[in-house]
Design an enzyme around this catalytic site. Structure first.
Site, PDB file in Angstrom:
ATOM      1  N   LYS A 145       0.829  -1.195   0.000  1.00 52.40           N
ATOM      2  CA  LYS A 145       0.000   0.000   0.000  1.00 52.40           C
ATOM      3  C   LYS A 145       0.875   1.262   0.000  1.00 52.40           C
ATOM      4  O   LYS A 145       2.036   1.218   0.409  1.00 52.40           O
ATOM      5  CB  LYS A 145      -0.889   0.033   1.253  1.00 52.40           C
ATOM      6  N   ARG A 159     -10.415 -11.587   1.797  1.00 48.40           N
ATOM      7  CA  ARG A 159     -11.306 -12.607   1.239  1.00 48.40           C
ATOM      8  C   ARG A 159     -10.663 -13.995   1.284  1.00 48.40           C
ATOM      9  O   ARG A 159     -11.358 -14.996   1.379  1.00 48.40           O
ATOM     10  CB  ARG A 159     -11.700 -12.223  -0.194  1.00 48.40           C
TER      11      ARG A 159
END
Length: 520
Positions: free
Chosen positions: A298, A372
């Site tokens: 990130k 996920r």
């Protein structure tokens, strides 16, 4: 919390005010509620006596009309034994939804935010318009406790103005018509306050303190309330074939964990059969204790907020605490996957293929789409082992849900209309609102992979939806809902009941869902 908030209920007749304010002792504030045109209730008028006229005169001079979230303050009012009289407006032009619980909770929080330095408070809870019941009085108390929360664990010094602004201990008496009736409602609200504030604590903790093993240890403390807690370590998860969850955590020196919490609140004698007793309801939480994005790292700006990427898991722990504390008559599974997503030499790479517990394979296109992967194995484990009536998972899953819904709603994705409707209703009642988003085969096609059964992302478009489509592949036919709480679980805006970075969002929503539809 920065100070202790002690709340009790007394009757209107037990409110005793000396003829003049004491010159020594703790600062005292009297709170009364005003309706349209600053009208006071009967009990408030009786308690104020001649000072009720003073309130009317002051309201006229200040043009105070009693509108909701307006206040009028009188310092050292003549004839009352208090240092401060706070008149709080409650009149709403639009009639409130009778099913909504959040109105009185928000009022309690609003009042708490206006108390300032008062160490002793008396709130006269009578209704200028209509009648208040015992549940509403208990809700007011819940709002006071939620707003009082502050996370100051690591502050070693306080500014002089902060030290002067709040007493170490605050005692609040809420005057009502029937204290005994209200006190019967209190334990459930106390349990809910503790559950929400526990979730807030977990979200607010820094990642160097709250890593997977420590998070699991704190969840283990629920055993004191009668919750059965099982912690699965890396070896146990390897044996189960949880390659997706373990792949996320393999780049961290902090070992991954999965925690399964079981609350059996429904006595066996109350169930119709053994099969019914084995069908709990289930809540699953994403617990990425820190998310760098892994190799797909990130940007540095704002990365410190990724300590809150475990807000879904925090909600599940807080919910289990609340349900067990109030002895909810329901059987519940709470399961959380706990990992750190770090970019070391052993970290998962873009292009890697992992095998999930379900046997399905996933091509990892982006290592920052890690939540996920964690949920895939936990969802499969829960539906396979416990055969729950339904599953609800919570996750700070996608930035795309912020683009779609901001911080006002959590995204709701589901394969079941009834469960969706019940979650929506619970959201409207508590103010923790959800908005159902679409799903369908066209979105599912976006996950097709050239090398594996699926990819972990579907591209830039419909990012929140394709994430939900991914999760749906691991629930089989179990009724299921996915709540994307990236906009509500952390970095939440200040509200009447929360001034903390970690909101504890979802605990009240799911407690209401359980109470309304699944308790016997």
């Amino acid at each position: 919390m920065s100070h202790v908030l002690d709340v009790d209920f007394i009757s209107f007749k037990d409110v005793k005010l000396a003829p003049k304010a004491a010159k020594t002792g703790p600062s005292t504030t009297l709170v009364v509620l005003a309706g349209a045109d600053a009208a006071l209730g009967k009990a408030s008028k009786a308690i104020l006596g001649e000072a009720a006229g003073l309130v009317a005169k002051a309201a006229h001079s200040a043009q105070f009309k009693g509108a909701a979230k307006s206040t009028m303050e009188l310092l050292a009012p003549q004839g009352l034994g208090v240092d401060r009289l706070l008149v709080v407006g409650t009149h709403q032009k639009k009639k409130a939804d009778p099913q909504a619980q959040d109105g009185l909770i928000n009022l309690g929080g609003f009042i708490q935010g206006k108390l300032g330095r008062a160490a002793k408070v008396v709130i006269v809870f009578d209704a200028p318009e209509g009648e208040h019941d015992a549940a509403q009085a208990a809700d007011l108390m819940l709002g006071l406790k939620l707003r009082a929360y502050k996370f100051e664990t690591y502050k070693t010094k306080k500014k002089p103005e902060d030290e002067a602004s709040e007493p170490a201990k605050v005692h609040i008496d809420i005057a009502v018509a029937n204290p005994a009736e209200v006190r019967r409602q209190v334990p459930a609200r106390q349990a809910l306050a503790h559950g929400v504030n526990l979730a807030r604590d977990l979200v607010n903790e820094p990642a160097n303190i709250l890593y997977p093993v420590e998070f699991a240890r704190r969840a283990k403390q629920l055993e004191k309330l009668g919750v059965k807690v099982e912690i699965l370590d890396v070896k146990a998860m390897q044996k189960l074939g949880m390659g997706a969850l373990l792949g996320v955590g393999q780049g961290s020196v902090r070992e991954s964990r999965m925690v399964v919490m079981r609350w059996n609140g429904l006595p066996a004698a109350r169930t119709k059969s053994k099969s019914e007793a084995k069908a709990p309801i289930a809540f699953i939480g994403k617990g990425v204790c820190f998310d760098t994005g892994g190799i797909s790292i990130k940007p540095a700006g704002g990365m410190e907020d990724m300590k809150g990427d475990m807000a879904g898991a925090a909600c599940v722990v807080g919910l289990m605490h609340a349900l067990a504390s109030r002895k909810a008559k329901v059987n519940v599974i709470g399961a959380i996957g706990l990992v750190e997503n770090m970019p070391d030499g052993n970290a998962q790479r873009p292009g890697d293929i992992v095998k999930t517990m379900s046997g399905q394979t996933v091509e990892v296109i982006n290592t920052d789409a890690e939540g996920r992967l964690v949920l895939a194995d936990v969802l499969w484990y829960v539906q396979h082992k416990y055969k729950p009536t339904f599953m609800v998972n919570l996750a700070t899953l996608t930035g795309a849900i912020l683009v779609a819904l901001g911080k006002e709603y959590a995204g709701l994705f589901s394969n079941n209309d009834e469960l969706s409707a019940r979650l929506t209703g619970a959201g409207q009642a508590t103010g923790e609102k959800v908005w159902r988003m679409p799903m369908g085969p066209a979105y599912d096609k976006m996950l097709e992979s050239q090398f594996a059964d699926m990819k972990n992302i579907g591209g830039r478009n419909a990012g929140s939806i394709t994430a939900a489509q991914f999760l749906q592949r691991f629930v089989n036919d179990t009724p299921w809902a996915h709540l994307d709480i990236a906009g509500t679980g952390m970095g939440s805006p200040s509200s009447d009941i929360n001034s903390s970075w970690g909101s504890g969002w979802g605990v009240r929503l799911l407690d209401r869902l359980v109470a309304d539809h699944y308790e016997n």
